[in-house]
Design a protein around this motif. Structure first.
Motif, PDB file in Angstrom:
ATOM      1  N   GLU A  97      30.510  49.516  36.458  1.00 14.26           N
ATOM      2  CA  GLU A  97      31.135  48.348  37.454  1.00 14.26           C
ATOM      3  C   GLU A  97      30.609  47.089  37.134  1.00 14.26           C
ATOM      4  OE1 GLU A  97      29.601  50.130  41.033  1.00 14.26           O
ATOM      5  OE2 GLU A  97      31.377  51.439  41.557  1.00 14.26           O
ATOM      6  N   PRO A 101      34.010  44.272  34.898  1.00 17.60           N
ATOM      7  CA  PRO A 101      34.562  42.610  35.454  1.00 17.60           C
ATOM      8  C   PRO A 101      34.175  41.829  34.244  1.00 17.60           C
ATOM      9  CG  PRO A 101      33.461  43.858  37.069  1.00 17.60           C
ATOM     10  CD  PRO A 101      33.296  44.890  35.816  1.00 17.60           C
ATOM     11  N   TRP A 104      36.973  41.790  31.643  1.00 18.06           N
ATOM     12  CA  TRP A 104      38.318  41.279  32.223  1.00 18.06           C
ATOM     13  C   TRP A 104      38.114  39.503  32.123  1.00 18.06           C
ATOM     14  CZ3 TRP A 104      42.607  43.476  32.388  1.00 18.06           C
ATOM     15  CH2 TRP A 104      42.654  44.996  32.863  1.00 18.06           C
ATOM     16  N   THR A 172      42.243  48.004  49.773  1.00 20.93           N
ATOM     17  CA  THR A 172      41.221  47.452  49.139  1.00 20.93           C
ATOM     18  C   THR A 172      40.861  48.011  47.721  1.00 20.93           C
ATOM     19  OG1 THR A 172      39.274  48.566  49.830  1.00 20.93           O
ATOM     20  CG2 THR A 172      40.216  47.001  51.295  1.00 20.93           C
ATOM     21  N   LEU A 173      39.676  47.068  47.111  1.00 18.17           N
ATOM     22  CA  LEU A 173      39.284  47.529  45.810  1.00 18.17           C
ATOM     23  C   LEU A 173      38.331  48.432  45.764  1.00 18.17           C
ATOM     24  CD1 LEU A 173      39.719  44.523  43.326  1.00 18.17           C
ATOM     25  CD2 LEU A 173      40.934  46.655  43.213  1.00 18.17           C
ATOM     26  N   TYR A 206      48.248  45.352  36.343  1.00 15.46           N
ATOM     27  CA  TYR A 206      47.790  44.362  37.445  1.00 15.46           C
ATOM     28  C   TYR A 206      48.628  43.187  37.331  1.00 15.46           C
ATOM     29  CZ  TYR A 206      43.588  47.124  37.669  1.00 15.46           C
ATOM     30  OH  TYR A 206      42.664  48.117  37.752  1.00 15.46           O
ATOM     31  N   PHE A 210      48.584  41.012  42.311  1.00 14.13           N
ATOM     32  CA  PHE A 210      47.134  41.364  42.266  1.00 14.13           C
ATOM     33  C   PHE A 210      46.222  40.148  42.700  1.00 14.13           C
ATOM     34  CE2 PHE A 210      43.185  42.234  40.039  1.00 14.13           C
ATOM     35  CZ  PHE A 210      42.844  43.023  40.877  1.00 14.13           C
ATOM     36  N   ARG A 211      45.438  40.384  43.936  1.00 16.67           N
ATOM     37  CA  ARG A 211      44.528  39.565  44.207  1.00 16.67           C
ATOM     38  C   ARG A 211      43.321  40.265  44.509  1.00 16.67           C
ATOM     39  NH1 ARG A 211      48.595  37.066  43.091  1.00 16.67           N
ATOM     40  NH2 ARG A 211      49.779  35.591  44.277  1.00 16.67           N
ATOM     41  N   PRO A 212      42.480  40.210  43.444  1.00 17.08           N
ATOM     42  CA  PRO A 212      41.005  40.917  43.579  1.00 17.08           C
ATOM     43  C   PRO A 212      39.933  40.443  44.951  1.00 17.08           C
ATOM     44  CG  PRO A 212      41.079  39.332  41.807  1.00 17.08           C
ATOM     45  CD  PRO A 212      42.519  39.382  42.320  1.00 17.08           C
ATOM     46  N   ASN A 213      40.207  39.284  45.239  1.00 24.56           N
ATOM     47  CA  ASN A 213      39.457  38.830  46.317  1.00 24.56           C
ATOM     48  C   ASN A 213      40.222  39.033  47.766  1.00 24.56           C
ATOM     49  OD1 ASN A 213      37.354  38.265  44.510  1.00 24.56           O
ATOM     50  ND2 ASN A 213      38.447  36.262  44.191  1.00 24.56           N
ATOM     51  N   THR A 217      44.593  44.471  48.321  1.00 28.17           N
ATOM     52  CA  THR A 217      45.360  44.222  46.967  1.00 28.17           C
ATOM     53  C   THR A 217      46.292  45.001  46.579  1.00 28.17           C
ATOM     54  OG1 THR A 217      44.570  43.652  44.620  1.00 28.17           O
ATOM     55  CG2 THR A 217      43.676  45.773  45.727  1.00 28.17           C
TER      56      THR A 217
END
Length: 229
Positions: A97, A101, A104, A172-173, A206, A210-213, A217
């Motif tokens: 985890e 990120p 990415w 959500t993620l 994605y 795609f909106r990670p925040n 999502t």
């Protein structure tokens, strides 16, 4: 026509019509009223919400589910991706985890180094699962040319032509919610005459939605499948 084929066609037809009677569909598919009624009950167990409308002009209709997304069968030809990869045991959840990120962000900062991007906006994660560990790829799709070189520190991977069960994750993620979407796909696969190919590449695409925040999502999950033998 086999029962599985008829059932898949029925799912598509029900989604197209939205409102119908049992007899109407029975006539269309050349089966008895009783058989069609049983098929519709099976559809309900697959997550297609049917509402019964009483009265002489009644029948069934699909309930509109705001956050639901259908599962589709999609064939993808042989495809080439370029990006970063790492291997990890399943027990290394916390490390994964943190690392994913970071990779990415590194990929986004080095997109200009990758030649012949096919869909610059779309990023693709691939996973290859084994008994004790897995490989995770953070990539973009490219139009493969023999003369193209892979940027330093990156890898190139070619995925053979594959058929997938695909569903859009609209939640959500949070890991538990992503797992729920995967489980929905797995249940659909087992109930529709397919089997998932655990040794093949699983994909997550994605795109521009795609909106990670964001609180909710949007990305697509691809699970490799074949007809159950």
């Amino acid at each position: 026509m086999s029962k599985t084929q008829r059932f898949l066609e029925l799912m598509d037809r029900v989604k197209q019509k939205r409102s119908f009677t049992v007899q109407e569909l029975a006539d269309e598919f050349h089966v008895s009223y009783r058989t069609m009624w049983r098929y519709l009950q099976e559809l309900s167990t697959l997550g297609i919400a049917l509402y019964s409308e009483p009265g002489s002009n009644g029948g069934y209709r699909i309930l509109e589910e705001k956050h639901s997304a259908p599962i589709e069968i999609i064939f993808k030809p042989k495809t080439t991706y370029v990006g970063f990869t790492f291997d990890a045991p399943y027990i290394a959840k916390q490390e994964t985890e943190i690392l994913a990120p970071r990779l990415w962000l590194q990929l986004l900062s080095r997109l200009s180094e990758i030649k012949n991007l096919k869909y610059p906006i779309q990023k693709v994660a691939l996973a290859k699962y084994r008994k004790e560990d897995f490989s995770y790829f953070i990539t973009v799709e490219v139009n493969k040319r023999e003369s193209d070189s892979v940027p330093p520190g990156m890898t190139e991977i070619t995925v053979p032509a594959t058929t997938y069960a695909v569903k859009t994750h609209v939640k959500t993620l949070e890991l538990d919610q992503v797992i729920q979407t995967y489980e929905e796909i797995y249940r659909w696969i087992s109930r529709n005459g397919f089997e998932k190919l655990d040794q093949d590449y699983h994909l997550e695409a994605y795109g521009e939605k795609f909106r990670p925040n964001a609180p909710q999502t949007n990305f697509e999950i691809y699970v490799p499948i074949q007809k159950f033998k």
